[in-house]
Design a protein around this motif. Structure first.
Motif, PDB file in Angstrom:
ATOM      1  N   HIS A  65       0.807  -1.216   0.000  1.00 44.23           N
ATOM      2  CA  HIS A  65       0.000   0.000   0.000  1.00 44.23           C
ATOM      3  C   HIS A  65       0.845   1.273   0.000  1.00 44.23           C
ATOM      4  O   HIS A  65       0.311   2.374   0.124  1.00 44.23           O
ATOM      5  CB  HIS A  65      -0.930   0.016   1.218  1.00 44.23           C
ATOM      6  N   SER A  66       2.152   1.125  -0.090  1.00 41.04           N
ATOM      7  CA  SER A  66       3.010   2.318   0.001  1.00 41.04           C
ATOM      8  C   SER A  66       2.809   3.246  -1.195  1.00 41.04           C
ATOM      9  O   SER A  66       2.445   2.810  -2.300  1.00 41.04           O
ATOM     10  CB  SER A  66       4.489   1.895   0.052  1.00 41.04           C
ATOM     11  N   LEU A  67       3.104   4.515  -0.954  1.00 39.08           N
ATOM     12  CA  LEU A  67       3.070   5.500  -2.046  1.00 39.08           C
ATOM     13  C   LEU A  67       4.055   5.097  -3.129  1.00 39.08           C
ATOM     14  O   LEU A  67       5.095   4.541  -2.832  1.00 39.08           O
ATOM     15  CB  LEU A  67       3.435   6.889  -1.499  1.00 39.08           C
ATOM     16  N   PRO A  68       3.749   5.324  -4.369  1.00 39.14           N
ATOM     17  CA  PRO A  68       2.616   6.118  -4.882  1.00 39.14           C
ATOM     18  C   PRO A  68       1.336   5.338  -5.119  1.00 39.14           C
ATOM     19  O   PRO A  68       0.460   5.843  -5.828  1.00 39.14           O
ATOM     20  CB  PRO A  68       3.177   6.649  -6.196  1.00 39.14           C
ATOM     21  N   LEU A 281      -0.990  17.028   4.426  1.00 40.30           N
ATOM     22  CA  LEU A 281      -0.520  16.012   5.372  1.00 40.30           C
ATOM     23  C   LEU A 281       0.843  16.373   5.959  1.00 40.30           C
ATOM     24  O   LEU A 281       1.096  16.155   7.141  1.00 40.30           O
ATOM     25  CB  LEU A 281      -0.432  14.649   4.682  1.00 40.30           C
ATOM     26  N   GLY A 282       1.710  16.934   5.123  1.00 40.03           N
ATOM     27  CA  GLY A 282       3.073  17.202   5.579  1.00 40.03           C
ATOM     28  C   GLY A 282       3.129  18.135   6.779  1.00 40.03           C
ATOM     29  O   GLY A 282       3.975  17.969   7.665  1.00 40.03           O
ATOM     30  N   TYR A 283       2.236  19.090   6.812  1.00 34.92           N
ATOM     31  CA  TYR A 283       2.229  20.046   7.919  1.00 34.92           C
ATOM     32  C   TYR A 283       1.092  19.799   8.907  1.00 34.92           C
ATOM     33  O   TYR A 283       0.860  20.619   9.787  1.00 34.92           O
ATOM     34  CB  TYR A 283       2.163  21.480   7.382  1.00 34.92           C
ATOM     35  N   VAL A 304       7.936  14.180   5.225  1.00 41.67           N
ATOM     36  CA  VAL A 304       6.968  13.644   6.194  1.00 41.67           C
ATOM     37  C   VAL A 304       6.148  12.526   5.553  1.00 41.67           C
ATOM     38  O   VAL A 304       5.839  11.514   6.186  1.00 41.67           O
ATOM     39  CB  VAL A 304       6.066  14.777   6.742  1.00 41.67           C
ATOM     40  N   LEU A 305       5.853  12.696   4.282  1.00 45.20           N
ATOM     41  CA  LEU A 305       5.076  11.648   3.593  1.00 45.20           C
ATOM     42  C   LEU A 305       5.907  10.397   3.310  1.00 45.20           C
ATOM     43  O   LEU A 305       5.365   9.356   2.935  1.00 45.20           O
ATOM     44  CB  LEU A 305       4.486  12.198   2.283  1.00 45.20           C
ATOM     45  N   ALA A 306       7.216  10.484   3.500  1.00 43.36           N
ATOM     46  CA  ALA A 306       8.076   9.315   3.302  1.00 43.36           C
ATOM     47  C   ALA A 306       8.051   8.377   4.501  1.00 43.36           C
ATOM     48  O   ALA A 306       8.508   7.229   4.403  1.00 43.36           O
ATOM     49  CB  ALA A 306       9.510   9.766   3.029  1.00 43.36           C
ATOM     50  N   GLY A 388      11.269   7.743  -4.859  1.00 47.66           N
ATOM     51  CA  GLY A 388      10.364   6.654  -5.214  1.00 47.66           C
ATOM     52  C   GLY A 388       8.981   6.776  -4.613  1.00 47.66           C
ATOM     53  O   GLY A 388       8.239   5.799  -4.519  1.00 47.66           O
ATOM     54  N   LEU A 389       8.601   7.999  -4.226  1.00 45.43           N
ATOM     55  CA  LEU A 389       7.303   8.196  -3.564  1.00 45.43           C
ATOM     56  C   LEU A 389       6.209   8.602  -4.535  1.00 45.43           C
ATOM     57  O   LEU A 389       5.024   8.540  -4.203  1.00 45.43           O
ATOM     58  CB  LEU A 389       7.431   9.286  -2.486  1.00 45.43           C
TER      59      LEU A 389
END
Lengths: 402, 313
Positions: A65-68, A281-283, A304-306, A388-389
């Motif tokens: 389920h990881s990004l992307p 999401l990041g902030y 943060v999304l990583a 790779g996100l």
């Protein structure tokens, strides 16, 4: 993850400024006296980018389920001018737009789409954007459409949590228990507005006798974004940001309770960039963020999304562009808003932000707003691709308009 | 007009002093001025914050103040406009008063920003106004609609937001602003466009005083590349360019030639990595940018002139 185990980030690929200057000096020699270059060796260098613990995040293996997500680089835009009638959003049109967009993104019907992202045991967090209520915020009707999809697909209302970082912003934007019966409404933290404004010197409503913030327990001190930048030590900062220092802890809601996240940002700018999917999401998933704005700003939206708390749980992004705001953001600025009548769908938030950034730039040009198209305002998206996100390169992005 | 709550801002000065010192520290970091010197200078330019009575009940049928006014000093401004505070602080911010007004469930939010000077207030207004659409019935310079109105008067910038989103509140908004404007002192700003080229695009003007305001127009490099430090101001405007494009022009007025020379040297030595120098002389720098457009920085006496988005060098 232990606090002592962070590592600095490696240097990122950048244009070599010294090479450029050498080239420029060469050209300059042909045209005139390059007096400025003589000082090149002595000139002060810009401050180095602060180190962060991004390497800790990258070490953790990805999941299915990881990004992307299953559709990297794919962005679907559904537009229907009928969504606004006499200044009001039409819920049935929003529902139709939602189903159409979801189907176009996934290639299957809503029920099957649900199974791509969830199972019936999931606790699903819907991250809305409540900043700028009444002007530019996630429409309640869009959130309704998402909830309808989830519940029709078998999720119980008590498995759904609408969340943001600040509880009072959710209230101001209409996200209340009365409006969404059976759904949990959760802010990661509270803030005493009177104390923050300086109106009240009474800190007892947010500061406990032991000197910690009343919301401190809502953050997971085992999961954090570390950056070599100190948060302000003054009380108003702590009131707003829960912690100071160099650690930005993730909310426990995100790390411990939610198993999947649906992200519904609003379509708006922040200065020359966008405040949409990744910034929503990041902030908002972490505390102690004001310290990050100046030295790291958009990079935070990538880093943060990583972290697995987001990377492995964020399954769907829907940018609410029923109304758009092309200037004056991230706060609401009514004179810059317009009916865009669109919803955007993507599993890849970076491709989504790149598409929306470009559309916002075009809108700014159309409206003759000053625009600074410096690549720095989208560099964080290319950074995400390198990690790779997600996808940021225009030739790899598929922007499908319905 | 009755006043439900007198707003003696001088009473908040003790609190604001902390913010003033914070602002001085910020300015000191941006330039090379000592905080102590700035603390001496800032109150001179800022003056004492004026005592202004906010409108009470009765400015329009049924409307009245909802709750007490909140007063934000510089150090607390991030708590109110987290992403937008830098611009106010850069131009010179004295204080913000926020008062909500209500009629039943309907709400208006009045944000009254007091800046250190009429120039600073003008700078904020120009940065926020977008396409200027004056609001009928509001005296003075205004723009907006029934959802939000921005007004400039003297060293005050006012933003009135219709939180209920009902278009029918416009008359109440106008009445509230008129009541407020009557109590605000007027003060002319400098005519920044005097002496500027005539072929400007109307409404394109902006003021700059540091990196945050400059980045609205262009990125020349990291930090305060032009050494504006919040104390030196410049005016930017657009002119018609080739093929329907626009060129941007910036004029920065330094206190003396030495300061202008230093700023020019700093800018040329720290030019952004995305800008490729084509020519550099002691007073002229020509560069090509990431869009294959040209830019020119020229120092002349105590002024720096910058032209951007040029199709030819």
């Amino acid at each position: 993850m232990r606090k002592t185990r962070y590592k600095s980030m490696e240097s990122r690929a950048e244009i070599n400024r010294r090479d450029l200057l050498k080239l420029g000096a060469g050209i300059g020699l042909l045209l005139g006296t390059p007096t400025a270059w003589a000082q090149e060796a002595q000139k002060p260098q810009p401050p180095a980018r602060p180190k962060t613990n991004i390497d800790d995040a990258l070490k953790i293996p990805k999941t299915e389920h990881s990004l992307p997500g299953p559709f990297p680089g794919r962005v679907v835009q559904v537009t229907d001018p009928g969504v606004h009638k006499e200044g009001k959003v039409q819920p049935e049109v929003v529902n139709a737009m939602f189903e159409k967009g979801l189907k176009k993104l996934t290639g299957v019907n809503p029920k099957k789409s649900f199974k791509l992202f969830f199972d019936n045991k999931d606790i699903v967090g819907i991250k809305v954007n409540p900043v700028g209520p009444g002007i530019i915020a996630t429409h309640l009707e869009v959130t309704d459409a998402v909830i309808t999809w989830l519940t029709k697909s078998g999720l119980k209302r008590e498995q759904i949590i609408i969340w943001d970082r600040f509880d009072y912003m959710l209230r101001d934007a209409g996200y209340t228990a009365e409006r969404f019966p059976g759904i949990t409404i959760a802010g990661l933290q509270t803030m005493d507005d009177d104390a923050a404004s300086g109106k009240s010197q009474d800190n007892s409503r947010w500061l406990k006798p032991d000197g910690t913030h009343v919301s401190a327990g809502n953050f997971d001190q085992e999961v954090f974004y570390w950056a070599d930048v100190e948060g302000d030590k003054e009380a108003p900062y702590l009131n707003q940001h829960v912690f100071d220092g160099k650690y930005s802890y993730f909310g426990k809601l995100v790390t411990q309770k939610l198993t999947r996240i649906i992200n519904i940002p609003a379509f708006k700018n922040t200065g020359n960039g966008v405040s949409m999917a990744t910034k929503n999401l990041g902030y908002a998933a972490i505390c102690n963020t004001a310290r990050l704005h100046r030295p790291l700003f958009f990079d935070v939206c990538t880093e943060v999304l990583a972290f697995p708390a987001i990377r492995d749980k964020l399954v769907l992004n829907i940018t609410d562009a029923l109304r758009g705001q092309y200037d004056g953001g991230p706060d609401g600025a009514a004179q810059f808003t317009y009916d865009m009548n669109s919803l955007f769908f993507a599993t890849d938030p970076f491709a989504l932000d790149m598409v929306c950034h470009n559309l916002l730039v075009e809108k700014r040009k159309e409206m003759k707003v000053k625009i600074n198209e410096h690549p720095r305002y989208t560099e964080y998206l290319r950074y995400a691709e390198r990690l790779g996100l997600g996808i940021a390169a225009p030739e790899k992005i598929s922007h499908v308009v319905v | 007009m009755s006043s439900s709550e007198s707003r003696p801002l001088f009473a908040a000065l003790v609190q604001a002093a902390g913010g003033l010192y914070g602002a001085a520290r910020k300015l000191a970091r941006m330039g090379r001025w000592s905080p102590a010197l700035l603390l001496i200078l800032l109150p001179v330019t800022a003056g004492a914050a004026s005592a202004i009575d906010l409108p009470g009940a009765g400015f329009h049928p049924g409307w009245k103040p909802a709750g007490k006014a909140r007063i934000y000093a510089a150090k607390n401004l991030y708590g109110y406009i987290n992403g937008g505070a830098e611009l106010f602080l850069e131009f010179g911010f004295t204080g913000l008063t926020v008062q909500r007004y209500g009629r039943g469930e309907e709400k208006l939010s009045l944000d009254l920003y007091e800046m250190v000077s009429a120039d600073a207030a003008l700078a904020v207004y120009l940065a926020k106004k977008g396409e200027e659409r004056p609001v009928a019935g509001v005296t003075g310079r205004s723009t907006g609609s029934a959802w939000q109105i921005a007004v400039l008067k003297g060293r005050h910038f006012i933003q009135l937001t219709n939180l209920s989103g009902e278009e029918s509140h416009l008359p109440a908004m106008v009445a509230l602003l008129q009541a407020l404007l009557a109590s605000l002192p007027d003060e002319p700003a400098r005519d920044w466009l005097a002496g500027m080229p005539a072929e400007r695009i109307p409404g394109s003007e902006l003021l700059v005083a540091g990196p945050y305001s400059l980045q609205m127009i262009y990125t020349l490099g990291e930090g305060d590349l032009l050494q504006l430090g919040g104390r030196v101001m410049g005016v930017a405007f657009e002119r018609p360019g080739a093929e329907g494009k626009r060129t941007a022009c910036l004029r920065v007025f330094y206190p003396d030639t030495t300061a202008a020379r230093a700023a020019y040297a700093h800018a040329t030595a720290n030019l952004d990595s995305y800008l490729s120098p084509v020519y550099a002389g002691s007073d002229t720098l020509l560069f090509k940018d990431y869009k294959q457009e040209y830019g020119r920085i020229v120092r002349c006496d105590s002024t720096i002139r910058i032209e951007l988005h040029l199709s030819q060098p």
